[in-house]
Design a protein around this motif. Sequence first.
Motif, PDB file in Angstrom:
ATOM      1  N   ARG A 163      -5.965  -7.368  12.408  1.00 33.57           N
ATOM      2  CA  ARG A 163      -5.022  -6.522  12.625  1.00 33.57           C
ATOM      3  C   ARG A 163      -5.435  -5.909  11.491  1.00 33.57           C
ATOM      4  O   ARG A 163      -4.407  -6.550  10.241  1.00 33.57           O
ATOM      5  CB  ARG A 163      -4.149  -5.988  13.135  1.00 33.57           C
ATOM      6  N   SER A 164      -6.280  -4.790  11.367  1.00 34.96           N
ATOM      7  CA  SER A 164      -6.002  -4.554   9.835  1.00 34.96           C
ATOM      8  C   SER A 164      -5.317  -4.163   8.278  1.00 34.96           C
ATOM      9  O   SER A 164      -4.524  -4.728   7.285  1.00 34.96           O
ATOM     10  CB  SER A 164      -6.880  -3.288   9.070  1.00 34.96           C
ATOM     11  N   SER A 165      -4.031  -3.970   8.963  1.00 36.65           N
ATOM     12  CA  SER A 165      -2.835  -3.712   8.651  1.00 36.65           C
ATOM     13  C   SER A 165      -1.408  -4.584   8.498  1.00 36.65           C
ATOM     14  O   SER A 165      -1.043  -5.100   7.522  1.00 36.65           O
ATOM     15  CB  SER A 165      -1.286  -2.690   9.694  1.00 36.65           C
ATOM     16  N   SER A 166      -2.017  -6.275   9.045  1.00 33.91           N
ATOM     17  CA  SER A 166      -1.264  -6.950   8.897  1.00 33.91           C
ATOM     18  C   SER A 166      -1.844  -7.591   7.698  1.00 33.91           C
ATOM     19  O   SER A 166      -1.546  -8.489   6.709  1.00 33.91           O
ATOM     20  CB  SER A 166      -1.286  -7.851  10.291  1.00 33.91           C
ATOM     21  N   ILE A 167      -2.968  -8.149   7.916  1.00 32.81           N
ATOM     22  CA  ILE A 167      -4.143  -8.640   6.858  1.00 32.81           C
ATOM     23  C   ILE A 167      -3.751  -7.894   5.234  1.00 32.81           C
ATOM     24  O   ILE A 167      -3.367  -8.996   4.497  1.00 32.81           O
ATOM     25  CB  ILE A 167      -5.649  -8.372   7.245  1.00 32.81           C
ATOM     26  N   LYS A 168      -2.968  -6.499   5.523  1.00 38.90           N
ATOM     27  CA  LYS A 168      -3.805  -5.818   4.477  1.00 38.90           C
ATOM     28  C   LYS A 168      -2.039  -6.728   3.670  1.00 38.90           C
ATOM     29  O   LYS A 168      -1.778  -6.807   2.434  1.00 38.90           O
ATOM     30  CB  LYS A 168      -3.135  -4.917   4.140  1.00 38.90           C
ATOM     31  N   GLU A 169      -1.509  -6.910   4.846  1.00 35.45           N
ATOM     32  CA  GLU A 169       0.199  -7.230   4.256  1.00 35.45           C
ATOM     33  C   GLU A 169      -0.137  -9.010   3.665  1.00 35.45           C
ATOM     34  O   GLU A 169       0.812  -8.837   3.198  1.00 35.45           O
ATOM     35  CB  GLU A 169       1.364  -7.172   5.192  1.00 35.45           C
ATOM     36  N   VAL A 170      -0.593  -9.396   4.487  1.00 39.05           N
ATOM     37  CA  VAL A 170      -0.576 -10.462   3.996  1.00 39.05           C
ATOM     38  C   VAL A 170      -1.076 -10.404   2.893  1.00 39.05           C
ATOM     39  O   VAL A 170      -0.422 -11.725   2.104  1.00 39.05           O
ATOM     40  CB  VAL A 170      -1.056 -11.865   4.734  1.00 39.05           C
ATOM     41  N   ALA A 171      -2.656 -10.094   3.089  1.00 37.92           N
ATOM     42  CA  ALA A 171      -2.766 -10.495   0.903  1.00 37.92           C
ATOM     43  C   ALA A 171      -2.295  -9.235   0.313  1.00 37.92           C
ATOM     44  O   ALA A 171      -2.282 -10.321  -0.689  1.00 37.92           O
ATOM     45  CB  ALA A 171      -4.128  -9.461   1.040  1.00 37.92           C
ATOM     46  N   ARG A 172      -1.185  -8.949   0.389  1.00 38.38           N
ATOM     47  CA  ARG A 172      -0.107  -8.031  -0.360  1.00 38.38           C
ATOM     48  C   ARG A 172       0.519  -9.412  -1.342  1.00 38.38           C
ATOM     49  O   ARG A 172       1.138  -9.259  -2.635  1.00 38.38           O
ATOM     50  CB  ARG A 172       0.386  -7.416  -0.433  1.00 38.38           C
ATOM     51  N   PHE A 173       0.929 -10.099  -0.285  1.00 41.46           N
ATOM     52  CA  PHE A 173       1.706 -10.831  -0.775  1.00 41.46           C
ATOM     53  C   PHE A 173       1.330 -12.269  -0.844  1.00 41.46           C
ATOM     54  O   PHE A 173       1.871 -13.406  -0.751  1.00 41.46           O
ATOM     55  CB  PHE A 173       3.097 -11.142   0.496  1.00 41.46           C
ATOM     56  N   GLY A 174       0.337 -12.392  -1.042  1.00 35.79           N
ATOM     57  CA  GLY A 174      -0.419 -13.515  -1.248  1.00 35.79           C
ATOM     58  C   GLY A 174      -0.526 -14.638  -0.471  1.00 35.79           C
ATOM     59  O   GLY A 174      -1.638 -15.810  -1.119  1.00 35.79           O
ATOM     60  N   GLY A 175      -0.760 -14.342   0.555  1.00 34.50           N
ATOM     61  CA  GLY A 175      -1.114 -14.834   2.037  1.00 34.50           C
ATOM     62  C   GLY A 175      -2.685 -15.669   2.189  1.00 34.50           C
ATOM     63  O   GLY A 175      -3.287 -15.389   1.446  1.00 34.50           O
ATOM     64  N   ASP A 176      -2.569 -16.264   2.860  1.00 33.27           N
ATOM     65  CA  ASP A 176      -3.924 -16.739   2.846  1.00 33.27           C
ATOM     66  C   ASP A 176      -5.070 -15.569   4.400  1.00 33.27           C
ATOM     67  O   ASP A 176      -4.483 -16.181   5.551  1.00 33.27           O
ATOM     68  CB  ASP A 176      -4.135 -18.432   3.820  1.00 33.27           C
TER      69      ASP A 176
END
Length: 165
Positions: free
Chosen positions: A127-140
Amino acid sequence: MTTAVFPGSFDPPTYGHLNIIERASRLFDKIDVLISVNPDKKCLFSDKERYDLLIKLTENYKNVTVHIWNTLVADYCRKSGANVLIRGVRNAMDFSHEFDLSLMNKHLNSDVETLLIPTAQKYFLVRSSSIKEVARFGGDISTMVPKLVEIEMKKKFFVQNSVSK
């Protein structure tokens, strides 16, 4: 020649989106990937950036073109002569939302039929919103978006994080 339209914000383009594009490209003569511009939605990538990403990600599909559109999708279909809308669904909530949208699009353009394509199971959680959140915090996010998108997202978040410190 049957043209289908696959509209979305594509912010960011995901493997789920590409899965739907790949499968739809085998079903229809032509696929118009339509980047729908919603001025009320705050996007990570600009319209042009999403366009450029999708052009690169779909370059191997000879029957896929990418467009930016800032009014009703039903109007794009009318203007382009397309009579099929492709929508990806992951779950019952998506289905309910997409079903309602299909009724609205049918009301706005009676020539348009909506085809709901279930996303491949491995992309159900993409889900795009989840991907952005994970990326924002440096997740894979490497299993959720193509490498090109991952690199561009890291650049965006590096700049945002640098500015906010």
